[in-house]
Design a protein around this motif. Structure first.
Motif, PDB file in Angstrom:
ATOM      1  N   SER A  73      -0.728  29.996  -7.649  1.00 16.20           N
ATOM      2  CA  SER A  73      -0.582  28.718  -6.961  1.00 16.20           C
ATOM      3  C   SER A  73       0.106  27.640  -7.794  1.00 16.20           C
ATOM      4  N   VAL A  74       0.446  27.916  -9.024  1.00  9.93           N
ATOM      5  CA  VAL A  74       1.108  26.911  -9.850  1.00  9.93           C
ATOM      6  C   VAL A  74       2.447  26.510  -9.244  1.00  9.93           C
ATOM      7  N   TRP A  75       3.080  27.435  -8.531  1.00  5.26           N
ATOM      8  CA  TRP A  75       4.371  27.147  -7.905  1.00  5.26           C
ATOM      9  C   TRP A  75       4.212  26.109  -6.804  1.00  5.26           C
ATOM     10  N   CYS A  76       3.112  26.169  -6.099  1.00  5.02           N
ATOM     11  CA  CYS A  76       2.840  25.188  -5.052  1.00  5.02           C
ATOM     12  C   CYS A  76       2.561  23.817  -5.669  1.00  5.02           C
ATOM     13  N   ALA A  77       1.966  23.786  -6.846  1.00  2.74           N
ATOM     14  CA  ALA A  77       1.718  22.515  -7.524  1.00  2.74           C
ATOM     15  C   ALA A  77       3.035  21.838  -7.884  1.00  2.74           C
ATOM     16  N   VAL A  78       4.008  22.624  -8.346  1.00  3.92           N
ATOM     17  CA  VAL A  78       5.327  22.070  -8.674  1.00  3.92           C
ATOM     18  C   VAL A  78       6.001  21.553  -7.401  1.00  3.92           C
ATOM     19  N   GLY A  79       5.932  22.332  -6.327  1.00  7.63           N
ATOM     20  CA  GLY A  79       6.502  21.893  -5.054  1.00  7.63           C
ATOM     21  C   GLY A  79       5.844  20.626  -4.549  1.00  7.63           C
ATOM     22  N   ALA A  80       4.533  20.535  -4.697  1.00  5.37           N
ATOM     23  CA  ALA A  80       3.813  19.343  -4.250  1.00  5.37           C
ATOM     24  C   ALA A  80       4.196  18.127  -5.094  1.00  5.37           C
ATOM     25  N   LEU A  81       4.424  18.327  -6.389  1.00 11.45           N
ATOM     26  CA  LEU A  81       4.831  17.221  -7.250  1.00 11.45           C
ATOM     27  C   LEU A  81       6.170  16.642  -6.803  1.00 11.45           C
ATOM     28  N   VAL A  82       7.109  17.510  -6.482  1.00  7.91           N
ATOM     29  CA  VAL A  82       8.414  17.041  -5.981  1.00  7.91           C
ATOM     30  C   VAL A  82       8.215  16.302  -4.652  1.00  7.91           C
ATOM     31  N   SER A  83       7.334  16.804  -3.804  1.00  5.04           N
ATOM     32  CA  SER A  83       7.076  16.155  -2.519  1.00  5.04           C
ATOM     33  C   SER A  83       6.383  14.810  -2.688  1.00  5.04           C
ATOM     34  N   VAL A  84       5.616  14.631  -3.761  1.00  4.10           N
ATOM     35  CA  VAL A  84       5.012  13.321  -4.044  1.00  4.10           C
ATOM     36  C   VAL A  84       6.114  12.276  -4.209  1.00  4.10           C
ATOM     37  N   PHE A  85       7.125  12.636  -4.994  1.00  2.00           N
ATOM     38  CA  PHE A  85       8.225  11.684  -5.204  1.00  2.00           C
ATOM     39  C   PHE A  85       9.002  11.432  -3.918  1.00  2.00           C
ATOM     40  N   ALA A  86       9.203  12.486  -3.138  1.00  5.46           N
ATOM     41  CA  ALA A  86       9.904  12.312  -1.859  1.00  5.46           C
ATOM     42  C   ALA A  86       9.112  11.380  -0.948  1.00  5.46           C
ATOM     43  N   ALA A  87       7.800  11.546  -0.894  1.00  2.00           N
ATOM     44  CA  ALA A  87       6.962  10.679  -0.058  1.00  2.00           C
ATOM     45  C   ALA A  87       6.963   9.250  -0.593  1.00  2.00           C
ATOM     46  N   TYR A  88       6.943   9.104  -1.907  1.00  2.00           N
ATOM     47  CA  TYR A  88       6.949   7.759  -2.509  1.00  2.00           C
ATOM     48  C   TYR A  88       8.202   6.986  -2.111  1.00  2.00           C
ATOM     49  N   PHE A  89       9.331   7.707  -2.003  1.00  2.00           N
ATOM     50  CA  PHE A  89      10.585   7.054  -1.610  1.00  2.00           C
ATOM     51  C   PHE A  89      10.834   7.138  -0.099  1.00  2.00           C
TER      52      PHE A  89
ATOM     53  N   GLN B 254      10.068  16.338   3.225  1.00  2.00           N
ATOM     54  CA  GLN B 254       8.990  16.590   2.264  1.00  2.00           C
ATOM     55  C   GLN B 254       8.525  18.048   2.345  1.00  2.00           C
ATOM     56  N   LEU B 255       8.336  18.522   3.583  1.00  2.00           N
ATOM     57  CA  LEU B 255       7.893  19.907   3.774  1.00  2.00           C
ATOM     58  C   LEU B 255       8.941  20.900   3.271  1.00  2.00           C
ATOM     59  N   LEU B 256      10.227  20.639   3.593  1.00  3.99           N
ATOM     60  CA  LEU B 256      11.296  21.521   3.119  1.00  3.99           C
ATOM     61  C   LEU B 256      11.372  21.530   1.599  1.00  3.99           C
ATOM     62  N   LEU B 257      11.231  20.371   0.982  1.00  2.00           N
ATOM     63  CA  LEU B 257      11.229  20.299  -0.482  1.00  2.00           C
ATOM     64  C   LEU B 257      10.049  21.089  -1.054  1.00  2.00           C
TER      65      LEU B 257
ATOM     66  N   MET C  44       0.853  -1.186   0.000  1.00  2.00           N
ATOM     67  CA  MET C  44       0.000   0.000   0.000  1.00  2.00           C
ATOM     68  C   MET C  44       0.897   1.247   0.000  1.00  2.00           C
ATOM     69  N   MET C  45       0.496   2.221  -0.789  1.00  2.00           N
ATOM     70  CA  MET C  45       1.299   3.440  -0.932  1.00  2.00           C
ATOM     71  C   MET C  45       1.260   4.284   0.334  1.00  2.00           C
ATOM     72  N   ASN C  46       2.341   4.960   0.552  1.00  2.00           N
ATOM     73  CA  ASN C  46       2.474   5.873   1.689  1.00  2.00           C
ATOM     74  C   ASN C  46       1.326   6.896   1.655  1.00  2.00           C
ATOM     75  N   MET C  47       0.730   7.137   2.800  1.00  2.00           N
ATOM     76  CA  MET C  47      -0.392   8.084   2.905  1.00  2.00           C
ATOM     77  C   MET C  47       0.002   9.489   2.454  1.00  2.00           C
ATOM     78  N   MET C  48       1.261   9.891   2.699  1.00  2.00           N
ATOM     79  CA  MET C  48       1.697  11.242   2.327  1.00  2.00           C
ATOM     80  C   MET C  48       1.710  11.452   0.813  1.00  2.00           C
ATOM     81  N   VAL C  49       1.867  10.377   0.057  1.00  2.00           N
ATOM     82  CA  VAL C  49       1.781  10.512  -1.407  1.00  2.00           C
ATOM     83  C   VAL C  49       0.412  11.058  -1.773  1.00  2.00           C
ATOM     84  N   TRP C  50      -0.622  10.519  -1.146  1.00  2.00           N
ATOM     85  CA  TRP C  50      -1.992  10.968  -1.426  1.00  2.00           C
ATOM     86  C   TRP C  50      -2.218  12.400  -0.941  1.00  2.00           C
ATOM     87  N   VAL C  51      -1.622  12.737   0.198  1.00  2.00           N
ATOM     88  CA  VAL C  51      -1.759  14.101   0.717  1.00  2.00           C
ATOM     89  C   VAL C  51      -1.133  15.087  -0.263  1.00  2.00           C
ATOM     90  N   TRP C  52       0.084  14.792  -0.739  1.00  2.00           N
ATOM     91  CA  TRP C  52       0.757  15.706  -1.674  1.00  2.00           C
ATOM     92  C   TRP C  52       0.035  15.766  -3.019  1.00  2.00           C
TER      93      TRP C  52
END
Length: 150
Positions: A28-44, A51-54, A1-9
């Motif tokens: 808000s497009v900048w936050c979308a880019v930041g959230a996308l990077v955090s998705v990968f961080a959460a996945y790994f 994740q928050l710093l990224l 099962m995938m990490n819950m934070m992936v779904w949050v991001w």
């Protein structure tokens, strides 16, 4: 099962994209880019603090680097003029300004301009006014406050 934070991001990214599509103001497009990077961080399985710093770091860097370029090319039909330098200047009324009859002209910056009153007041010929705004080739003016004697 995938990490819950992936779904949050992913949810944060979806909200940011929705807000950007609603406003188209490059907010808000900048936050979308930041959230996308955090998705990968959460996945790994990166720690939440990473994740928050990224998210914050990538959002800020993306905005700082890309926003000026996006603003420059967002409205290619905008023609820069120096006409807005008239705002705040004084002008002399050369034709009585009456918004009810659409009449009025002022002399400013060596030219005669069509003028309208900002507050709808009639301003007689010969008065000195302040230029409040410019709408097309028409100046919006307001009467200068009388300076008390003494």
């Amino acid at each position: 099962m995938m990490n819950m934070m992936v779904w949050v991001w992913l949810a944060v990214m979806a909200v940011a994209v929705f807000l950007e599509m609603s406003t188209m103001a490059l907010v808000s497009v900048w936050c979308a880019v930041g959230a996308l990077v955090s998705v990968f961080a959460a996945y790994f399985d990166a720690p939440l603090a990473a994740q928050l710093l990224l998210f914050i770091g990538v959002s800020i860097v993306t905005a700082a680097v890309v926003r000026p370029l996006a603003k420059k090319y967002a409205d290619p039909y905008k023609v820069p003029t120096n006409a807005d330098r008239l705002v705040g200047m004084e002008a002399r009324v050369t034709e009585t300004i009456n918004n009810g009859y659409p009449t009025g002209a002022v002399y400013a910056d060596g030219k005669t301009w069509t003028a309208r009153s900002a507050d709808g007041a009639v301003i007689p010929k010969g008065e000195v006014v302040e230029i409040a705004a410019m709408e097309g080739i028409k100046l919006i003016v307001r009467a200068k406050a009388a300076v008390p004697a003494g």
